[in-house]
Design a protein around this motif. Structure first.
Motif, PDB file in Angstrom:
ATOM      1  N   LEU A  72      65.564  60.800 -36.617  1.00  0.00           N
ATOM      2  CA  LEU A  72      65.544  60.376 -38.011  1.00  0.00           C
ATOM      3  C   LEU A  72      66.048  58.946 -38.030  1.00  0.00           C
ATOM      4  CD1 LEU A  72      65.036  61.100 -40.983  1.00  0.00           C
ATOM      5  CD2 LEU A  72      67.404  61.900 -41.088  1.00  0.00           C
ATOM      6  N   THR A  73      65.109  58.016 -38.104  1.00  0.00           N
ATOM      7  CA  THR A  73      65.494  56.604 -38.096  1.00  0.00           C
ATOM      8  C   THR A  73      66.171  56.248 -39.420  1.00  0.00           C
ATOM      9  OG1 THR A  73      63.413  55.834 -39.060  1.00  0.00           O
ATOM     10  CG2 THR A  73      63.491  56.046 -36.634  1.00  0.00           C
ATOM     11  N   ALA A  74      66.889  55.145 -39.412  1.00  0.00           N
ATOM     12  CA  ALA A  74      67.521  54.661 -40.644  1.00  0.00           C
ATOM     13  C   ALA A  74      66.454  54.368 -41.697  1.00  0.00           C
ATOM     14  CB  ALA A  74      68.363  53.426 -40.350  1.00  0.00           C
ATOM     15  N   GLU A  75      65.308  53.850 -41.268  1.00  0.00           N
ATOM     16  CA  GLU A  75      64.213  53.553 -42.207  1.00  0.00           C
ATOM     17  C   GLU A  75      63.662  54.832 -42.841  1.00  0.00           C
ATOM     18  OE1 GLU A  75      64.726  50.249 -39.402  1.00  0.00           O
ATOM     19  OE2 GLU A  75      64.337  52.357 -39.034  1.00  0.00           O
ATOM     20  N   ASP A  76      63.484  55.878 -42.010  1.00  0.00           N
ATOM     21  CA  ASP A  76      62.999  57.163 -42.540  1.00  0.00           C
ATOM     22  C   ASP A  76      64.005  57.762 -43.516  1.00  0.00           C
ATOM     23  OD1 ASP A  76      60.736  56.946 -40.952  1.00  0.00           O
ATOM     24  OD2 ASP A  76      61.335  58.511 -39.532  1.00  0.00           O
ATOM     25  N   GLU A  77      65.287  57.717 -43.160  1.00  0.00           N
ATOM     26  CA  GLU A  77      66.311  58.277 -44.031  1.00  0.00           C
ATOM     27  C   GLU A  77      66.377  57.512 -45.354  1.00  0.00           C
ATOM     28  OE1 GLU A  77      71.015  59.576 -43.986  1.00  0.00           O
ATOM     29  OE2 GLU A  77      70.001  59.192 -42.085  1.00  0.00           O
ATOM     30  N   ALA A  78      66.253  56.198 -45.299  1.00  0.00           N
ATOM     31  CA  ALA A  78      66.248  55.395 -46.519  1.00  0.00           C
ATOM     32  C   ALA A  78      65.062  55.778 -47.406  1.00  0.00           C
ATOM     33  CB  ALA A  78      66.207  53.913 -46.176  1.00  0.00           C
ATOM     34  N   LEU A  79      63.897  55.942 -46.822  1.00  0.00           N
ATOM     35  CA  LEU A  79      62.695  56.321 -47.572  1.00  0.00           C
ATOM     36  C   LEU A  79      62.851  57.697 -48.218  1.00  0.00           C
ATOM     37  CD1 LEU A  79      59.627  55.836 -48.258  1.00  0.00           C
ATOM     38  CD2 LEU A  79      59.140  57.034 -46.105  1.00  0.00           C
ATOM     39  N   LEU A  80      63.291  58.685 -47.437  1.00  0.00           N
ATOM     40  CA  LEU A  80      63.373  60.062 -47.925  1.00  0.00           C
ATOM     41  C   LEU A  80      64.514  60.291 -48.909  1.00  0.00           C
ATOM     42  CD1 LEU A  80      62.696  61.888 -44.558  1.00  0.00           C
ATOM     43  CD2 LEU A  80      61.145  61.756 -46.509  1.00  0.00           C
ATOM     44  N   LYS A  83      67.850  55.526 -50.121  1.00  0.00           N
ATOM     45  CA  LYS A  83      68.950  54.653 -49.713  1.00  0.00           C
ATOM     46  C   LYS A  83      68.387  53.276 -49.355  1.00  0.00           C
ATOM     47  CE  LYS A  83      71.667  58.516 -47.998  1.00  0.00           C
ATOM     48  NZ  LYS A  83      72.367  59.094 -46.846  1.00  0.00           N
ATOM     49  N   THR A  84      69.264  52.346 -49.034  1.00  0.00           N
ATOM     50  CA  THR A  84      68.832  51.016 -48.633  1.00  0.00           C
ATOM     51  C   THR A  84      69.472  50.653 -47.301  1.00  0.00           C
ATOM     52  OG1 THR A  84      70.630  49.990 -49.891  1.00  0.00           O
ATOM     53  CG2 THR A  84      68.500  50.198 -51.010  1.00  0.00           C
ATOM     54  N   VAL A  90      71.725  48.340 -41.240  1.00  0.00           N
ATOM     55  CA  VAL A  90      72.601  49.504 -41.303  1.00  0.00           C
ATOM     56  C   VAL A  90      72.359  50.235 -42.620  1.00  0.00           C
ATOM     57  CG1 VAL A  90      75.016  50.265 -41.375  1.00  0.00           C
ATOM     58  CG2 VAL A  90      74.326  48.414 -39.837  1.00  0.00           C
ATOM     59  N   LEU A  91      72.254  51.554 -42.523  1.00  0.00           N
ATOM     60  CA  LEU A  91      71.997  52.389 -43.687  1.00  0.00           C
ATOM     61  C   LEU A  91      73.207  52.398 -44.608  1.00  0.00           C
ATOM     62  CD1 LEU A  91      69.790  54.371 -44.736  1.00  0.00           C
ATOM     63  CD2 LEU A  91      71.090  56.186 -43.639  1.00  0.00           C
ATOM     64  N   LYS A  92      72.985  52.074 -45.862  1.00  0.00           N
ATOM     65  CA  LYS A  92      74.059  52.090 -46.862  1.00  0.00           C
ATOM     66  C   LYS A  92      74.038  53.452 -47.547  1.00  0.00           C
ATOM     67  CE  LYS A  92      73.825  48.354 -49.475  1.00  0.00           C
ATOM     68  NZ  LYS A  92      73.494  47.059 -50.093  1.00  0.00           N
ATOM     69  N   GLU A  93      75.163  54.152 -47.479  1.00  0.00           N
ATOM     70  CA  GLU A  93      75.263  55.507 -48.035  1.00  0.00           C
ATOM     71  C   GLU A  93      75.427  55.512 -49.545  1.00  0.00           C
ATOM     72  OE1 GLU A  93      74.976  58.587 -46.540  1.00  0.00           O
ATOM     73  OE2 GLU A  93      74.281  57.437 -44.830  1.00  0.00           O
ATOM     74  N   LYS A  94      76.092  54.509 -50.070  1.00  0.00           N
ATOM     75  CA  LYS A  94      76.428  54.492 -51.487  1.00  0.00           C
ATOM     76  C   LYS A  94      75.198  54.178 -52.341  1.00  0.00           C
ATOM     77  CE  LYS A  94      79.744  52.586 -54.702  1.00  0.00           C
ATOM     78  NZ  LYS A  94      80.818  51.654 -54.898  1.00  0.00           N
ATOM     79  N   GLY A  95      75.049  54.953 -53.420  1.00  0.00           N
ATOM     80  CA  GLY A  95      74.034  54.632 -54.409  1.00  0.00           C
ATOM     81  C   GLY A  95      72.649  55.197 -54.164  1.00  0.00           C
ATOM     82  N   GLY A  96      72.439  55.904 -53.069  1.00  0.00           N
ATOM     83  CA  GLY A  96      71.114  56.450 -52.817  1.00  0.00           C
ATOM     84  C   GLY A  96      70.809  57.653 -53.699  1.00  0.00           C
ATOM     85  N   LYS A  97      69.611  57.686 -54.223  1.00  0.00           N
ATOM     86  CA  LYS A  97      69.164  58.816 -55.030  1.00  0.00           C
ATOM     87  C   LYS A  97      67.801  59.250 -54.488  1.00  0.00           C
ATOM     88  CE  LYS A  97      68.062  60.291 -59.656  1.00  0.00           C
ATOM     89  NZ  LYS A  97      67.792  59.898 -61.038  1.00  0.00           N
TER      90      LYS A  97
END
Length: 186
Positions: A72-80, A83-84, A90-97
């Motif tokens: 699970l790449t950071a890009e995939d996690e951001a998309l799903l 997140k940004t 680096v994946l930012k955890e805060k604010g993702g919906k």
């Protein structure tokens, strides 16, 4: 035909779903597929009369989807998960919906053909990951994600499934260029 394999996970964020129609962003290919389960949750009612069941009805409530990927790449996690990534990637955890979106995949068959799926409106949840220390054998870890899918507002559809032997879609080709929509007209 029998199912023998799985590949081509894709996700397309949903930008609008209302009485006038549904619009998706362009699908993005995710990391390699390991497994997928699609588990509909239905409610069933029975009507009794004269000491027996005289009618039955059921309805789809929602669909639980569980997927495992090779990574699970950071890009995939951001998309799903909505997140940004910061300037360093680096994946930012805060604010993702997590956004609503369509999830697509390809099931390969024993005769060499494929079956293509789009689950049309759902959200994924935070992944589950497990890692082990190295031992004298090699063990690969795979991240797992769960999601819930519902019917679209625009047309009450929740999935489209096509087989290349009767639809003309091809493996990794036109099915994943965009989320499939039923042709309009008579």
């Amino acid at each position: 035909m029998y199912q023998t394999g799985l590949k081509n996970f894709h996700f397309a964020p949903l930008t609008s779903d209302d009485d006038t129609g549904t619009v998706y962003d362009t699908p993005s290919k995710l990391s390699e597929a390991v497994s997928a389960s699609v588990e509909p949750n239905t409610a069933t009612g029975r009507h009794f009369g004269d000491n027996e069941v005289v009618a039955t009805a059921s309805k789809l409530n929602y669909v639980t989807v569980n997927i495992d990927m090779t990574t699970l790449t950071a890009e995939d996690e951001a998309l799903l998960l909505g997140k940004t990534l910061d300037d360093d990637g680096v994946l930012k955890e805060k604010g993702g919906k997590p956004p609503y979106g369509a999830f697509g995949f390809e099931v390969t068959m024993d005769d060499g053909s494929s079956e293509f799926w789009w689950l049309l409106k759902g959200k994924f949840q935070e992944p589950t990951r497990s890692q082990n220390t190295e031992t004298d054998s090699i063990e690969f870890g795979t991240p797992s994600m769960s999601g819930e899918f519902i019917r679209r507002k625009s047309d009450k559809e929740w999935k489209f499934v096509g087989n290349e032997s009767n639809t003309g879609f091809t493996s990794g080709g036109t099915w994943f260029d965009k989320v499939y929509e039923k042709p309009v007209g008579p």
